[in-house]
Write an enzyme that holds these catalytic residues in place. Structure first.
Site, PDB file in Angstrom:
ATOM      1  N   GLU A  79       0.819  -1.222   0.000  1.00 24.17           N
ATOM      2  CA  GLU A  79       0.000   0.000   0.000  1.00 24.17           C
ATOM      3  C   GLU A  79       0.850   1.268   0.000  1.00 24.17           C
ATOM      4  O   GLU A  79       1.657   1.473   0.912  1.00 24.17           O
ATOM      5  CB  GLU A  79      -0.931  -0.012   1.223  1.00 24.17           C
ATOM      6  CG  GLU A  79      -1.893   1.164   1.206  1.00 24.17           C
ATOM      7  CD  GLU A  79      -2.968   1.085   2.301  1.00 24.17           C
ATOM      8  OE1 GLU A  79      -3.347  -0.024   2.697  1.00 24.17           O
ATOM      9  OE2 GLU A  79      -3.417   2.156   2.732  1.00 24.17           O
ATOM     10  N   LYS A 259      -7.968  -0.719  10.942  1.00 23.39           N
ATOM     11  CA  LYS A 259      -7.293  -1.078   9.681  1.00 23.39           C
ATOM     12  C   LYS A 259      -6.036  -0.227   9.505  1.00 23.39           C
ATOM     13  O   LYS A 259      -4.987  -0.693   9.083  1.00 23.39           O
ATOM     14  CB  LYS A 259      -8.263  -0.887   8.505  1.00 23.39           C
ATOM     15  CG  LYS A 259      -7.798  -1.495   7.189  1.00 23.39           C
ATOM     16  CD  LYS A 259      -6.887  -0.596   6.388  1.00 23.39           C
ATOM     17  CE  LYS A 259      -6.499  -1.230   5.069  1.00 23.39           C
ATOM     18  NZ  LYS A 259      -5.559  -0.408   4.304  1.00 23.39           N
ATOM     19  N   ASP A 275       3.408 -14.550  11.405  1.00 20.37           N
ATOM     20  CA  ASP A 275       2.120 -14.898  10.802  1.00 20.37           C
ATOM     21  C   ASP A 275       1.138 -13.738  11.013  1.00 20.37           C
ATOM     22  O   ASP A 275       0.594 -13.561  12.103  1.00 20.37           O
ATOM     23  CB  ASP A 275       1.646 -16.188  11.499  1.00 20.37           C
ATOM     24  CG  ASP A 275       0.281 -16.655  11.049  1.00 20.37           C
ATOM     25  OD1 ASP A 275      -0.430 -15.886  10.372  1.00 20.37           O
ATOM     26  OD2 ASP A 275      -0.086 -17.792  11.396  1.00 20.37           O
ATOM     27  N   HIS A 372      -2.028  11.226  -0.023  1.00 17.14           N
ATOM     28  CA  HIS A 372      -1.909   9.998  -0.817  1.00 17.14           C
ATOM     29  C   HIS A 372      -1.801  10.291  -2.303  1.00 17.14           C
ATOM     30  O   HIS A 372      -1.383   9.436  -3.059  1.00 17.14           O
ATOM     31  CB  HIS A 372      -3.161   9.135  -0.622  1.00 17.14           C
ATOM     32  CG  HIS A 372      -3.175   8.401   0.677  1.00 17.14           C
ATOM     33  ND1 HIS A 372      -3.894   7.251   0.858  1.00 17.14           N
ATOM     34  CD2 HIS A 372      -2.553   8.627   1.842  1.00 17.14           C
ATOM     35  CE1 HIS A 372      -3.733   6.816   2.091  1.00 17.14           C
ATOM     36  NE2 HIS A 372      -2.928   7.645   2.706  1.00 17.14           N
TER      37      HIS A 372
HETATM   38  C1  MEV Z   1      -6.033   3.530   4.884  1.00 21.73           C
HETATM   39  O1  MEV Z   1      -5.336   2.386   4.482  1.00 21.73           O
HETATM   40  C2  MEV Z   1      -6.085   3.645   6.387  1.00 21.73           C
HETATM   41  C3  MEV Z   1      -6.953   4.767   6.936  1.00 21.73           C
HETATM   42  O2  MEV Z   1      -8.280   4.653   6.421  1.00 21.73           O
HETATM   43  C4  MEV Z   1      -6.982   4.619   8.453  1.00 21.73           C
HETATM   44  C5  MEV Z   1      -7.969   5.518   9.155  1.00 21.73           C
HETATM   45  O3  MEV Z   1      -8.969   5.909   8.548  1.00 21.73           O
HETATM   46  O4  MEV Z   1      -7.740   5.735  10.362  1.00 21.73           O
HETATM   47  C6  MEV Z   1      -6.436   6.112   6.545  1.00 21.73           C
END
Ligand code: MEV
Length: 423
Positions: A79, A259, A275, A372
């Site tokens: 990513e 995430k 793992d 990004h």
């Molecule tokens: C993107 O990979 C992760 C985010 O969505 C985490 C978040 O929203 O805290 C930017």
């Protein structure tokens, strides 16, 4: 479906020929398979039906200061922005004095599930009487662990349903993650239960909900380090606290919040040969430990500081599994200058918090897309066919373009090349 019988018995060359013919692969496609197969004997040792290596990029995150020690952190991820965000979050925290990270005991839980139980209360009493013996049986199934100071620590039972009883055994796995050791030990105990109590065993397996192998980290950031895009640091801090509250209240947001944390965690878990599915499942189970799925980290204000905390199960190994056999993993351990699984846990949990800070900081100030954007456009122009020399110019052109999709990237590339040719 073509016949792939006994694929596992074939040599690597035979497998490539077989799959190429059956799936009518082009010469170029066959070449991709062959060129990507960097370490055939290793691949064959690690998994079944090996054909090639699927590689992920590895980058280094900088500025990690954890318990007063500086670390380089290798990260493996597909990513864009994750490594940059990690370094960014870590740099702010380093300026604030760094992370304070801790680990609990490193105990893993193994489970033996007993089924067709007729009298669960009676069975539990019988197992309690046998506890000492069962722990000895488990330790004898893996005597080297005991010799190294590890081994069983406790055994607990509880009733799951009228006909189901579960035994949880805690095992100190020392420097390993210990899945194979634990499963061997559990199977020995299961056999003893079947023999002595004539009790039917449904299954024996370790649990990835590693509540006895926790890592935690904290940081304390003065407001002035948080100011961004004309926002005062105090305002940013308050917004991060709100974002943290939302992740405690709303499952949709909590999943995304976590995430972001796992973006960093998984990348180091992978670089360290561990793992990541085990870490993921444990993390999410822990996020729901009080009955509602919540953000794993929290941010609060204390005095003129933003204080962040993250605690989660991190049953990673420093030895064992693929760690000893994948050369890059040993190299990554060397880059991190770590000497134990506990130190690795402290790095990983701190990366999770830095990653979370960077994400929240971007979200509550400029929004995530801006940061990004360049990286996304870079992927887009490469997908459109741009080479390394053309990349930067084309990203600049895409930033000016109305449409930022693959068709527009292709058109911009074609126009650019035409102009370049014509001088
Ligand atoms: C993107 O990979 C992760 C985010 O969505 C985490 C978040 O929203 O805290 C930017």
């Amino acid at each position: 479906m073509q016949n792939y019988g006994k694929f596992y018995q074939k040599s690597w060359e035979e497998r490539i020929n077989h799959i190429s013919q059956n799936e009518k692969l082009t010469k170029e496609q066959i070449q991709i398979l062959k060129n990507s197969a960097h370490n055939k004997s290793l691949g064959d040792t690690m998994i079944e039906n090996y054909i090639t290596d699927y590689s992920y990029p590895e980058g280094i995150a900088f500025h990690y200061l954890i318990n007063n020690k500086r670390y380089l952190v290798p990260m493996v991820t597909e990513e864009p922005s994750v490594v940059a965000a990690s370094s960014h979050g870590a740099a702010i925290i380093a300026k604030a004095g760094g992370f304070l990270a801790k680990t609990s005991e490193r105990l893993m839980i193994g489970q033996i599930i007993l089924e067709s139980v007729e009298d669960s209360a009676k069975l539990i009493i019988e197992i309690q009487k046998l506890t000492k013996d069962l722990l000895v049986v488990a330790d004898q199934a893996h005597p080297s662990l005991k010799k190294r100071g590890g081994g069983t620590r406790w055994l607990k039972t509880h009733i799951l349903a009228e006909d189901l009883v579960v035994l949880n055994i805690a095992i100190d796995v020392q420097e390993a993650m210990g899945a194979n050791m634990i499963n061997t030990m559990l199977e020995a105990v299961a056999a003893r239960l079947e023999a002595v109590l004539r009790q039917q065993v449904l299954m024996s397996i370790l649990s990835n909900y590693a509540t006895e192998c926790l890592a935690s980290t904290t940081c304390k950031i003065p407001y002035e380090l948080l100011s961004k895009n004309g926002f005062a640091g105090e305002i940013i801090a308050q917004k991060i606290v709100q974002a943290s509250r939302v992740a405690q209240l709303d499952t949709y947001r909590a999943a995304t919040h976590n995430k972001g944390i796992m973006n960093g965690i998984d990348a180091v878990v992978m670089a360290s040969g561990n793992d990541w599915r085990a870490i993921e499942s444990g993390a999410h189970a822990y996020a729901a430990r009080n009955g509602q799925y919540k953000g794993l980290s929290t941010w609060k204000i204390s005095g003129d500081y933003l204080v962040g905390e993250l605690e989660m199960p991190l049953p990673v190994g420093f030895i064992g599994g693929s760690i000893g056999i994948v050369p890059l993993v040993s190299l990554n351990q060397k880059l991190m200058k770590i000497t134990s699984a506990r130190e690795l846990e402290q790095i990983i949990v701190s990366v999770g918090l830095a990653q979370n800070l960077a994400a929240l900081l971007a979200l509550v100030s400029e929004g995530i897309q801006k940061g990004h954007m360049r990286l996304q456009l870079k992927s887009l122009v490469i997908a459109a066919g741009a080479n390394v020399a053309e990349e930067a110019v084309l990203v600049d052109k895409m930033l000016q373009a109305d449409k930022r999709d693959i068709a527009s990237a292709k058109k911009i590339l074609t126009d650019y090349r035409k102009k370049d040719k014509n001088g």
